[in-house]
Structure formats: structure tokens, C-alpha cells
Design an enzyme around this catalytic site. Structure first.
Site, PDB file in Angstrom:
ATOM      1  CB  VAL A  84      -0.882   0.002   1.267  1.00 20.74           C
ATOM      2  CG1 VAL A  84      -1.720   1.265   1.351  1.00 20.74           C
ATOM      3  CG2 VAL A  84      -1.762  -1.237   1.297  1.00 20.74           C
ATOM      4  CB  CYS A  85       0.552   4.508  -1.642  1.00 21.82           C
ATOM      5  SG  CYS A  85       1.468   6.032  -1.785  1.00 21.82           S
ATOM      6  CG  LEU A  86       4.272   2.107   3.199  1.00 23.04           C
ATOM      7  CD1 LEU A  86       5.671   1.722   3.603  1.00 23.04           C
ATOM      8  CD2 LEU A  86       3.273   1.538   4.196  1.00 23.04           C
TER       9      LEU A  86
END
Length: 184
Positions: A84-86
Site C-alpha cells: 500500500v502506498c505508505l
């Protein structure tokens, strides 16, 4: 016991006692899987994902690492690795949050309000910006193909080393995708 370890145990116990289905990896409180359902009234509705969670030693001062084990089509989630796009979690993360917030607030918000300006999946971002109806159609197709209860179960069942292979065999994916996935 350190405050960090105690906090990890508290947060994981809350998850275990919640309505979420949680599976610990090797009885370790810092690595586990959570079954996550797509939010209603979104193209992800009806989808079931196995989410891999790892808590860093600095948790809760450092955000957890989150990854989708079965495929999802979303601008802010890497299709092959499931990461997931952190930034989405890191920017809003605070030690005041706990694991439940990720599954009740962050992930549902991420699926409801994708951010195509900060993509991990460029194809999904471009489709969402240029052809929102086609994007929605592709999300639904992925939900039907990869986000079934069976797919989520197959993504991690057996907690042994061939979970990655099992995931790669799902659906009909190209050899390029397979090669990229097998390197994990």
C-alpha cells in the site's frame, strides 16, 4: 516488558477480540494476517482480501507495514507486491491510532477515495483520471476474479513458504506477472 511490546500486544489483542478474522504468523504478535472486506457502495464491495501486517519494533511511533495478499486494482496499491502506498498511512499515522483504525478507517478511506496523483499503479491512476467508468469496471472485474473468499484463503493458507506460489497460480496471469511475482 517494554512499553512498545506492551502496546503491540494490546493492539493485537484488540484485533483478535474484534470482529476481524486475524491469523498470527508463528504466534508472533508483530506479524499477522487480517481478512478485510471491501467497503459497501464502492466498486470494491463484495471483495475479500487477506492483508499482511507487520509491526515494526518502533510501533506505534512508526506505522505498520500493510500488504494485500490477493490482487486488487487501485492507484495507491502496487498490483504485484500488494504493498500500500505508505504515504497514505504514514502521513496520517500517529501513536494515538491503533491497528483497528487501519481496518476501520484508513483502508476503507483509501478504497473510497483513491489518490491518482500519488500512484503505485500507474495504469489504475490513469484509467481513474481519464475513464472513471472503465476504472470502476476493472476494479469490479478484479474483485470477481481475485477477491473471493477462496482467493483470500488461498493467498495465505498453510503459513508455509509456498503461499507465494499459491497466489501466483490464481486466475490467468501472464508469464511476466508470474515472473515478477515469484521473485518476492
Amino acid at each position: 516488558m517494554s512499553a512498545t511490546k506492551r502496546r503491540i500486544e494490546t493492539d493485537v489483542m484488540k484485533m483478535l477480540m474484534s470482529d476481524y478474522e486475524v491469523t498470527l504468523v508463528n504466534d508472533c504478535m508483530q506479524e499477522f494476517y487480517v481478512r478485510f472486506y471491501g467497503p459497501a457502495e464502492t466498486p470494491f464491495a463484495g471483495g475479500v482480501w487477506k492483508i499482511h501486517v507487520e509491526l515494526p519494533d518502533q510501533y506505534p511511533f512508526k506505522s505498520p507495514s500493510i500488504g494485500f495478499m490477493n490482487k486488487i486494482f487501485h492507484p495507491n496499491i502496487d498490483e504485484l507486491s500488494g504493498s500500500v502506498c505508505l504515504d497514505v498511512i504514514n502521513q496520517t499515522w500517529s501513536p494515538m491510532f491503533d491497528m483497528i483504525n487501519i481496518f476501520e478507517v484508513f483502508l476503507p478511506q483509501l478504497l473510497r477515495y483513491p489518490n491518482p496523483n500519488d500512484p503505485l499503479n500507474g495504469e489504475a491512476a490513469a484509467l481513474l483520471m481519464r475513464h472513471p467508468k472503465e476504472y470502476e469496471g476493472k476494479v469490479k472485474e478484479y474483485v470477481q476474479r481475485f477477491a473471493t473468499k477462496e482467493a483470500a484463503d488461498a493467498a495465505t493458507d498453510g503459513n508455509d513458504d509456498d503461499a507465494d506460489e499459491e497466489m501466483s497460480d490464481m486466475g490467468s496471469i501472464s508469464d511476466d506477472e508470474m515472473a515478477g511475482h515469484m521473485e518476492l
